[in-house]
Design a protein around this motif. Structure first.
Motif, PDB file in Angstrom:
ATOM      1  N   GLU A 176       0.837  -1.218   0.000  1.00  0.00           N
ATOM      2  CA  GLU A 176       0.000   0.000   0.000  1.00  0.00           C
ATOM      3  C   GLU A 176       0.867   1.262   0.000  1.00  0.00           C
ATOM      4  O   GLU A 176       0.397   2.355  -0.298  1.00  0.00           O
ATOM      5  N   THR A 230       5.345 -10.154   9.623  1.00  0.00           N
ATOM      6  CA  THR A 230       4.162 -10.317   8.763  1.00  0.00           C
ATOM      7  C   THR A 230       4.099 -11.751   8.243  1.00  0.00           C
ATOM      8  O   THR A 230       3.016 -12.366   8.213  1.00  0.00           O
ATOM      9  N   GLU A 384      16.808  -6.412  12.069  1.00  0.00           N
ATOM     10  CA  GLU A 384      16.876  -5.810  10.743  1.00  0.00           C
ATOM     11  C   GLU A 384      16.510  -4.326  10.830  1.00  0.00           C
ATOM     12  O   GLU A 384      15.481  -3.973  11.395  1.00  0.00           O
TER      13      GLU A 384
HETATM   14  P1  NAD Z   1       5.618  -5.830   5.308  1.00  0.00           P
HETATM   15  O1  NAD Z   1       5.714  -7.195   5.874  1.00  0.00           O
HETATM   16  O2  NAD Z   1       5.187  -4.729   6.185  1.00  0.00           O
HETATM   17  O3  NAD Z   1       4.618  -5.786   4.067  1.00  0.00           O
HETATM   18  C1  NAD Z   1       4.775  -6.663   2.951  1.00  0.00           C
HETATM   19  C2  NAD Z   1       3.414  -6.884   2.316  1.00  0.00           C
HETATM   20  O4  NAD Z   1       2.591  -7.594   3.246  1.00  0.00           O
HETATM   21  C3  NAD Z   1       2.655  -5.600   1.984  1.00  0.00           C
HETATM   22  O5  NAD Z   1       1.962  -5.748   0.777  1.00  0.00           O
HETATM   23  C4  NAD Z   1       1.694  -5.471   3.149  1.00  0.00           C
HETATM   24  O6  NAD Z   1       0.535  -4.748   2.839  1.00  0.00           O
HETATM   25  C5  NAD Z   1       1.359  -6.935   3.413  1.00  0.00           C
HETATM   26  N1  NAD Z   1       0.848  -7.204   4.769  1.00  0.00           N
HETATM   27  C6  NAD Z   1       1.017  -6.475   5.898  1.00  0.00           C
HETATM   28  N2  NAD Z   1       0.364  -7.047   6.929  1.00  0.00           N
HETATM   29  C7  NAD Z   1      -0.210  -8.170   6.444  1.00  0.00           C
HETATM   30  C8  NAD Z   1      -0.994  -9.202   7.035  1.00  0.00           C
HETATM   31  N3  NAD Z   1      -1.326  -9.191   8.321  1.00  0.00           N
HETATM   32  N4  NAD Z   1      -1.386 -10.221   6.256  1.00  0.00           N
HETATM   33  C9  NAD Z   1      -1.033 -10.275   4.945  1.00  0.00           C
HETATM   34  N5  NAD Z   1      -0.316  -9.318   4.325  1.00  0.00           N
HETATM   35  C10 NAD Z   1       0.103  -8.278   5.074  1.00  0.00           C
HETATM   36  O7  NAD Z   1       7.031  -5.556   4.663  1.00  0.00           O
HETATM   37  P2  NAD Z   1       7.537  -4.212   4.005  1.00  0.00           P
HETATM   38  O8  NAD Z   1       7.779  -3.230   5.103  1.00  0.00           O
HETATM   39  O9  NAD Z   1       6.642  -3.856   2.869  1.00  0.00           O
HETATM   40  O10 NAD Z   1       8.920  -4.690   3.371  1.00  0.00           O
HETATM   41  C11 NAD Z   1      10.133  -4.711   4.075  1.00  0.00           C
HETATM   42  C12 NAD Z   1      10.474  -6.113   4.501  1.00  0.00           C
HETATM   43  O11 NAD Z   1      10.472  -6.980   3.378  1.00  0.00           O
HETATM   44  C13 NAD Z   1      11.857  -6.221   5.102  1.00  0.00           C
HETATM   45  O12 NAD Z   1      11.808  -7.029   6.237  1.00  0.00           O
HETATM   46  C14 NAD Z   1      12.668  -6.912   4.003  1.00  0.00           C
HETATM   47  O13 NAD Z   1      13.773  -7.641   4.448  1.00  0.00           O
HETATM   48  C15 NAD Z   1      11.636  -7.801   3.416  1.00  0.00           C
HETATM   49  N6  NAD Z   1      12.006  -8.217   2.077  1.00  0.00           N
HETATM   50  C16 NAD Z   1      12.418  -9.497   1.879  1.00  0.00           C
HETATM   51  C17 NAD Z   1      12.821  -9.921   0.611  1.00  0.00           C
HETATM   52  C18 NAD Z   1      13.270 -11.330   0.363  1.00  0.00           C
HETATM   53  O14 NAD Z   1      13.366 -11.719  -0.795  1.00  0.00           O
HETATM   54  N7  NAD Z   1      13.556 -12.130   1.378  1.00  0.00           N
HETATM   55  C19 NAD Z   1      12.789  -9.011  -0.441  1.00  0.00           C
HETATM   56  C20 NAD Z   1      12.368  -7.707  -0.195  1.00  0.00           C
HETATM   57  C21 NAD Z   1      11.972  -7.318   1.065  1.00  0.00           C
END
Ligand code: NAD
Length: 480
Positions: A176, A230, A384
């Motif tokens: 979002e 998450t 992190e």
């Molecule tokens: P986030 O977990 O906050 O959000 C990721 C997605 O999950 C978003 O679309 C969000 O709306 C959705 N989401 C949030 N709450 C949810 C719920 N309760 N149920 C289902 N979906 C939900 O992560 P972020 O802040 O967008 O991204 C940063 C994180 O992503 C960091 O921890 C980073 O390390 C990780 N990341 C990992 C990789 C990988 O390949 N391992 C790649 C990129 C980013």
């Protein structure tokens, strides 16, 4: 203000609630777009559309699916400037980075899986002259793809391309915080004639749309990239439905520098792997572990090179460091820096916000930050940060380097810099990570398995792994 729409059943649609929330440009701190605040009703409509499209899409020949995916890739390439600018405005990343990394990789994701699906094969097992078994790999049905904000279109397409290529219909939920390029993608899908309902993009909050997808019994597969907490929530919600899950999560990646490394290359790559995309890449090396004999020199040179990074308006071509993604994220990063200071860390450079003059004066910028003097157990070496912050840790022996590298709950990637290849291979085997780079960083071959161990991930993306994940196996045994 730009108004983003959902993409459901081949049409751009308003959310059922008619409610929208603001999307901000991190470089200016100002709202610039409205995002649908979707709810269950929108998800149900998308599910109905995907179910309606599935039978036909699943039996569409792989070559035709590949043609459509290639057409999407062509259109992304045609619109590279628009897409790169949109990604930069939405995320705060330098436009120069979006132009050479984010957008080309998004089109490559489609091309790669278009090609892969036409050469995907399955096994057969002959039982001497009594029977032959063959394995069908069939599309599963509806799959949910949930992606984060750091590489918005790059990571969204990394999931939906293999899911679509293997004959599934997709409900996609982009972050979002950075929804714009997914919206532009929906327009491209309409232009190239992707059949209605095959891909549906439902925008909105994670704890509404994402959470509803995770518990919905009609979505048997969830592919998620985002934070570990998450991922845990999704796993808990999905468990009673026995959903197939792929979870790509956080990291605290070690970057190990031995005294016998190629000094200049490891130094310049360390700057990149620490601060590319403002340190907001899950693959960034956030703990630089340096052999004691070169610690002081490496540390001084790293600080000098980091200070020379050009920080400013992400839309300026010369900018190397843009803004971090949100005000909330900026506060979280600053809190980590303060905690590190409280724990006795010495800030060698950075450690504060940058004020960029002109149109970006209210933007969310943090100076690239290097901290030393902390033990492996303190918070900043365990948690992190996901921002432009790295810590430095000295080591005296290979064993100590390994102990430091493996001392967190994460295990996504590691880099090792040495000219002793025996040592490099030895360490690569022992490091707890899904991906190890030797004398390089972020060198990606899309055929390789991508993912992490420990709290960094469950399952692997990429190459055949992705096509296997998005298909169901069925063994057929024929008696001769
Ligand atoms: P986030 O977990 O906050 O959000 C990721 C997605 O999950 C978003 O679309 C969000 O709306 C959705 N989401 C949030 N709450 C949810 C719920 N309760 N149920 C289902 N979906 C939900 O992560 P972020 O802040 O967008 O991204 C940063 C994180 O992503 C960091 O921890 C980073 O390390 C990780 N990341 C990992 C990789 C990988 O390949 N391992 C790649 C990129 C980013």
């Amino acid at each position: 203000m730009n108004k983003i729409k959902n993409y459901i059943n081949g049409n751009l649609t308003e959310p059922a609630s008619k409610e929208y929330f603001d999307s901000f440009e991190p470089a200016t701190g100002k709202a610039y777009a409205e995002v649908p605040d979707s709810e269950n009703e929108d998800l149900e409509t998308a599910i109905e559309a995907a179910q309606g499209a599935f039978k036909e899409w699943a039996r569409t020949p792989a070559s035709e699916r590949a043609r459509l995916l290639n057409a999407i890739a062509d259109e992304i390439d045609n619109q590279i400037e628009t897409m790169a600018k949109a990604e930069s405005v939405d995320n705060g990343k330098p436009i120069s980075l979006a132009r050479v990394v984010d957008i080309p990789r998004a089109s490559l994701n489609f091309r790669f899986f278009a090609s892969a699906i036409t050469s995907f094969s399955s096994e057969s097992h002959a039982m001497e002259d009594s029977a032959i078994n063959y394995t069908l790999r069939q599309p599963i049905g509806l799959v949910g793809c949930i992606s984060p904000w750091n590489l918005p279109l790059y990571l969204f397409t990394w999931k939906i391309a293999p899911a679509l290529a293997s004959g599934n219909c997709v409900i996609g939920k982009p972050s979002e915080i950075t929804p714009m390029t997914a919206y532009l993608l929906s327009e491209i899908c309409m232009d190239v004639g992707l059949p209605a309902g095959v891909l549906n993009i439902v925008h909105g909050y994670g704890n509404k749309v994402g959470a509803a997808m995770s518990v919905h019994p009609e979505i048997p597969v969830i592919s998620f990239t985002g934070g570990t907490s998450t991922g845990k929530r999704i796993a808990e919600a999905a468990a009673p439905h026995f959903k197939k899950l792929s979870l790509e999560m956080g990291g605290k990646n070690p970057n190990i520098i031995f005294a016998d490394c190629d000094y200049e290359t490891s130094l310049s790559t360390a700057v990149q792997s620490s601060f590319a995309n403002q340190g907001q890449i899950c693959l960034c090396g956030s703990r630089i572990i340096i052999e004691s004999s070169i610690y002081e020199q490496f540390c001084n040179d790293l600080v000098d090179k980091t200070k020379s990074l050009v920080q400013g308006d992400p839309l300026e071509e010369s900018t190397q460091q843009g803004a971090v993604v949100s005000e909330e994220h900026m506060a979280k990063i600053m809190k980590h820096i303060e905690m590190a200071k409280d724990d006795g860390g010495r800030v060698l450079t950075g450690g504060e916000r940058t004020i960029v003059n002109g149109r970006c004066k209210e933007g969310w910028f943090i100076k690239p930050t290097i901290i030393e003097g902390l033990g492996i157990d303190c918070k900043i070496n365990q948690e992190e940060v996901f921002g432009p912050v790295v810590t430095l840790l000295p080591f005296d022996s290979e064993e100590e380097a390994l102990e430091i590298a493996n001392s967190t709950d994460y295990g996504l990637t590691a880099s090792i810099w040495t000219s002793d290849l025996s040592r490099a291979h030895r360490l690569a085997g022992q490091i707890e990570a899904g991906i190890v780079w030797i004398n390089c960083w972020m060198l990606r071959d899309l055929r390789t398995p991508f993912g992490g161990v420990k709290n960094s991930g469950l399952g692997r993306e990429g190459g055949w792994e992705a096509l296997r994940f998005f298909t169901e196996q069925k063994n057929v045994c024929v008696k001769i």
